[in-house]
Structures are given as C-alpha cells and as structure tokens.
Design an enzyme around this catalytic site. Structure first.
Site, short mmCIF file in Angstrom:
data_model
loop_
_atom_site.label_atom_id
_atom_site.label_comp_id
_atom_site.label_asym_id
_atom_site.label_seq_id
_atom_site.Cartn_x
_atom_site.Cartn_y
_atom_site.Cartn_z
N THR A 68 2.35 86.97 150.61
CA THR A 68 3.42 87.47 149.98
C THR A 68 4.98 86.90 151.16
O THR A 68 4.38 87.47 152.42
CB THR A 68 3.05 88.76 149.67
OG1 THR A 68 2.79 89.04 149.47
CG2 THR A 68 4.97 89.42 149.41
N HIS A 71 9.34 89.51 143.45
CA HIS A 71 8.81 91.58 143.58
C HIS A 71 9.20 92.71 143.23
O HIS A 71 9.81 93.56 143.90
CB HIS A 71 9.22 90.95 145.96
CG HIS A 71 8.49 92.64 146.48
ND1 HIS A 71 7.61 91.20 147.53
CD2 HIS A 71 7.96 93.32 146.52
CE1 HIS A 71 6.95 92.24 148.23
NE2 HIS A 71 7.38 93.25 147.36
N SER A 118 -2.84 95.77 148.57
CA SER A 118 -1.45 95.62 148.99
C SER A 118 -2.24 95.74 150.54
O SER A 118 -3.48 96.34 151.47
CB SER A 118 -0.66 96.64 148.82
OG SER A 118 0.42 96.79 149.40
N LYS A 155 2.75 84.15 146.66
CA LYS A 155 3.47 85.47 145.68
C LYS A 155 4.68 85.33 146.43
O LYS A 155 5.10 86.01 147.90
CB LYS A 155 2.66 86.65 146.08
CG LYS A 155 3.11 87.67 145.04
CD LYS A 155 2.38 88.99 144.98
CE LYS A 155 3.64 89.92 143.92
NZ LYS A 155 4.21 90.17 145.09
N TYR A 197 0.82 90.67 154.32
CA TYR A 197 1.68 91.09 155.13
C TYR A 197 1.74 89.87 156.46
O TYR A 197 0.72 90.95 156.87
CB TYR A 197 2.29 92.11 155.31
CG TYR A 197 3.10 92.46 153.36
CD1 TYR A 197 4.18 91.45 152.83
CD2 TYR A 197 3.19 93.74 153.52
CE1 TYR A 197 5.17 92.09 151.92
CE2 TYR A 197 3.69 94.42 151.93
CZ TYR A 197 5.22 93.50 151.35
OH TYR A 197 5.28 94.05 149.83
C1 LIG Z 1 6.01 100.48 144.09
C2 LIG Z 1 5.81 98.59 144.11
C3 LIG Z 1 4.59 98.32 145.90
C4 LIG Z 1 4.66 96.82 145.74
N1 LIG Z 1 4.14 96.80 146.80
C5 LIG Z 1 3.81 95.88 146.99
C6 LIG Z 1 2.61 95.17 148.08
O1 LIG Z 1 3.21 96.08 149.09
N2 LIG Z 1 3.05 93.54 148.38
C7 LIG Z 1 3.14 92.98 147.39
O2 LIG Z 1 3.25 91.44 147.84
N3 LIG Z 1 4.67 93.26 146.60
C8 LIG Z 1 4.77 94.84 146.29
N4 LIG Z 1 5.58 94.39 145.07
C9 LIG Z 1 5.56 93.91 144.02
C10 LIG Z 1 4.85 93.52 143.00
O3 LIG Z 1 3.62 92.60 143.94
C11 LIG Z 1 4.59 92.95 142.31
O4 LIG Z 1 5.72 91.48 142.41
C12 LIG Z 1 6.26 93.91 140.90
O5 LIG Z 1 5.52 95.14 140.61
C13 LIG Z 1 6.90 92.84 139.96
O6 LIG Z 1 7.31 93.95 138.87
P1 LIG Z 1 6.87 94.93 138.22
O7 LIG Z 1 6.64 96.11 138.83
O8 LIG Z 1 8.36 94.68 136.97
O9 LIG Z 1 5.87 94.28 137.32
C14 LIG Z 1 5.54 96.37 145.09
C15 LIG Z 1 5.72 96.51 143.82
C16 LIG Z 1 5.73 97.98 143.18
C17 LIG Z 1 6.85 98.32 142.29
#
Ligand SMILES: Cc1cc2nc3c(=O)[nH]c(=O)nc-3n(C[C@H](O)[C@H](O)[C@H](O)COP(=O)(O)O)c2cc1C
Length: 378
Positions: free
Chosen positions: A156, A276, A107, A252, A130
């Site tokens: 993203t 997300h 990330s 994404k 981002y």
């Molecule tokens: C704690 C956390 C932080 C996240 N940070 C980012 C991020 O920095 N960039 C991003 O594109 N998605 C981020 N996401 C989304 C994840 O990439 C992903 O889309 C999502 O976790 C999928 O759902 P799941 O947790 O049910 O598997 C984050 C998700 C979580 C849970």
C-alpha cells in the site's frame, strides 16, 4: 440473514451490533469526506445500456486474477482491525472468501496474525504491507508472509502520512478499546460483540505486538500510525522489497497516470486504482474518475484492479466496463463481518455475485471478458 437483500442492509445491521467507535472506523472517511462520497456518487452516474432478446442463459462470472482462477472478479481488500468488528474477524473473512473462491487480503494492521490466519484456513491468502520505519521488522514481516505461503504481496503506497478521520478522534478510537462510561453503556447494548471480541483471545495488532514498541499502551490509532509509518518511503525502496519478496507484487493506492507508469517499471504485476476508500487525501478524485486514463496508459502492461465505493454488483460491472480486470471491496464486506461474522461476509459476496449476474443478463453479456464500454449508455 434471510431478510438481508443488499449491502446497505448489512451496513445497518453492523451499526446495530458493533460499538459506535468501530462502526464509525469502518464507515467514515477523512476530513470532509468529499472523496468518500465522490467514490459512490461517481459510480452511480454511470448508466448501463439495456439490451434485449440476447441469449444470456449461460452467464458465468468467473475469471482469472493474476493467472489464478477466481469465481468472481472480486477480492476482499485489506481492512485493518477486522478482529475488532467481530471476534477473530480476519479468520472469518478469509474463510468466507475461500468458500466463495475469491482472494482475501490480510492487512498489516490485523488483529489476527499472519500465522494465526494461515493455521485456520485452507488455502493461501494475500498479505498487505505498510512499510514502517523499522526496516528490520518489515523484512521479518515479509519473511513471515513468505513462510505462511501468502500468494501475493499488496504494497500500500498511499498512506505515508495519515489522513485525519475526525470520527476516530472524537470517538477516542483505541486498540484494545479504552474504557469510559459512554463506551461501557455502548458495549452493554452489544452483548454478542462483547462475547466475541472483548472476551476473545485476540485483541491487539497480531502482526506487530511484541515487535514494535508501544503497541500495548500507545493506543490512539492515528497518533501511533503517524509515529511508526515511514514517510521517507520512495520508489527507490521498491528494489529492496523486490529483493526480499520474490512473488506476485501489487501496488495499491494509485490515482495518477504518472505513478501508474512508474509502477509498470518496477516489476509490479498489478496496481490497484484506489484512494483508500476516501480515507486518505480528501479532495482527491473518485477512483472511477481516474480509472479510464490509467487503463489507457498501462492496461496493456499490468493487471488493473480497482476499488472505492463498490456497494453492488452493478458497481463491479461499471468498473469492469471502464477497464478494470477485477475489483476490491472494503466496507461492503466489513459491514457483513460486523453484521454476522463469516456468514455476513458470505452474504456480502453472494449479494454482489447475484447483482453482477443479473446486470450481465440485462446488458446482454455472458462472460466477464465480454464486459466492455459497449455495456454503458453513451
Ligand atoms: C475500515 C477500513 C480499514 C482499512 N484498512 C486498510 C489497511 O489496513 N490497508 C490498506 O491497504 N487499505 C485499508 N483500507 C482501504 C481498503 O483496502 C480499500 O482500499 C477501501 O476500503 C475501498 O473502498 P470501499 O470501502 O469503498 O470498498 C481500509 C478501509 C477501511 C474501510
């Protein structure tokens, strides 16, 4: 780790080992968490068609992802602040992914920098971007990802404005952690976390510290994000990014057929159907609800990746049956990281691998390519 048999076990261990603010950051969603819940609930509604007396002795969960071999149709999604769940968390998660033979996505909002990870792992990893207001900085960041030999850029596109996460605000979620009496009491009961994270050398946003103003003192994450992220980003900017990044591009955060059709026009090799993880637009449909429509519209033009709510190999099988080529997991491995560092992430991947293999066997298929709608009950 030997008594851990499912992702929920890792979640409960994570909760015990990591301070509340960081556990909640990983676990919770935006607003009323309707979309967060829908992601898992809608997956569970999909039932399999059990088949018997099929020779399933040669089951193989390996596949290709964007042309590269992968031991599973699984990718570690970009998750911010992994280094706050476990000391040097991004390095541990990336090593676990590489040991398992699947891609890891770093990330933008990581604690370890791109260069830190590259110096500590064996193979290339993916970088998630981002876009912030300072385009000079974003250009430099993409160039750093190129220099570190990142093998795909995950752009993203669903976080131009941030969905409010009540828990983060109530917990006073900051990076690095702010001190308060309640936090001190909480930290005192998590000595391994304190030793790994608070006494470790990486405690702020590794990719942006020193480049963007105020990462050291404007620490309320949601306010900071809202002030830095570029709300003017539009399809027109894709050309600009494409000119800097020559490699594989993944968009994404797509939930709508019209957006998927647009993504196919801008030269992206893949999209991730994603909300997300229920952390952005609360009230949006679950990812699995929109997946079939998007596959019908653009599945022949681009690789379709899926995320949202995956907590088991059964869930991976459901998404593949509805047309995804591979799945990202976010929380499932973040729980593993908080529970046990690299070993915990390896455990999460292994749990999903075994569950997928078993489900393939009981549905009568041997390969990932064979998985289609025929494995689902009508
Ligand atoms: C704690 C956390 C932080 C996240 N940070 C980012 C991020 O920095 N960039 C991003 O594109 N998605 C981020 N996401 C989304 C994840 O990439 C992903 O889309 C999502 O976790 C999928 O759902 P799941 O947790 O049910 O598997 C984050 C998700 C979580 C849970």
């Amino acid at each position: 780790m030997k008594h851990i048999t499912c992702i929920e076990d890792l979640r409960l261990l994570h909760k015990r080992r990591v301070p509340k603010a960081f556990f909640d950051y990983a676990d919770r969603g935006s607003y009323a968490e309707e979309t967060l819940r829908a992601n898992s609930e809608d997956l569970k509604k999909i039932k399999f068609r059990q088949r018997i007396l099929v020779d399933v002795s040669k089951r193989d969960p390996s596949t290709t992802i964007l042309g590269e071999p992968s031991s599973l149709p699984l990718i570690l999604a970009p998750v911010g602040l992994l280094g706050m769940q476990h000391g040097d968390g991004e390095i541990h998660a990336c090593r676990a992914a590489q040991a398992a033979g699947i891609p890891f996505t770093q990330s933008t909002m990581s604690i370890c920098s791109i260069e830190d990870i590259a110096a500590n792992v064996q193979k290339p990893f993916w970088f998630q971007l981002y876009v912030m207001k300072d385009r000079g900085f974003i250009k430099a960041l993409i160039e750093r990802a190129i220099a570190a030999k990142c093998s795909a850029l995950v752009l993203t596109v669903d976080l131009q404005v941030i969905g409010q996460r009540h828990a983060d605000i109530k917990n006073g979620m900051t990076v690095p952690p702010e001190w308060s009496l309640s936090k001190l009491i909480d930290f005192a009961s998590k000595p391994a976390w304190v030793a790994g994270v608070l006494q470790g050398k990486r405690r702020t946003f590794g990719n942006i510290a020193g480049h963007v103003k105020n990462t050291e003192d404007l620490n309320r994450l949601s306010e900071w994000t809202a002030s830095q992220f570029d709300t003017s980003l539009s399809w027109k900017d894709l050309d600009w990014i494409r000119n800097i990044w020559p490699g594989k591009l993944i968009l994404k955060g797509i939930l709508d057929v019209e957006d998927a059709l647009e993504a196919a026009k801008v030269g992206a090799q893949a999209i991730v159907v994603s909300n997300h993880g229920g952390r952005q637009l609360d009230g949006a449909p679950s990812s699995i609800e929109v997946l079939p429509g998007i596959v019908d519209a653009v599945g022949s033009k681009m690789e379709i990746m899926f995320d949202g709510g995956i907590r088991s190999g059964q869930d991976v099988m459901r998404a593949l049956a509805l047309g995804a080529k591979s799945c990202m997991i976010g929380r499932a491995y973040a729980y593993g990281l908080g529970a046990g560092g690299q070993a915990g992430v390896e455990k999460a991947i292994d749990i999903i691998r075994k569950e997928l293999l078993t489900t393939m066997g009981l549905c009568g298929v041997n390969t990932i390519d064979e998985i289609g709608k025929q494995v689902l009950a009508k």
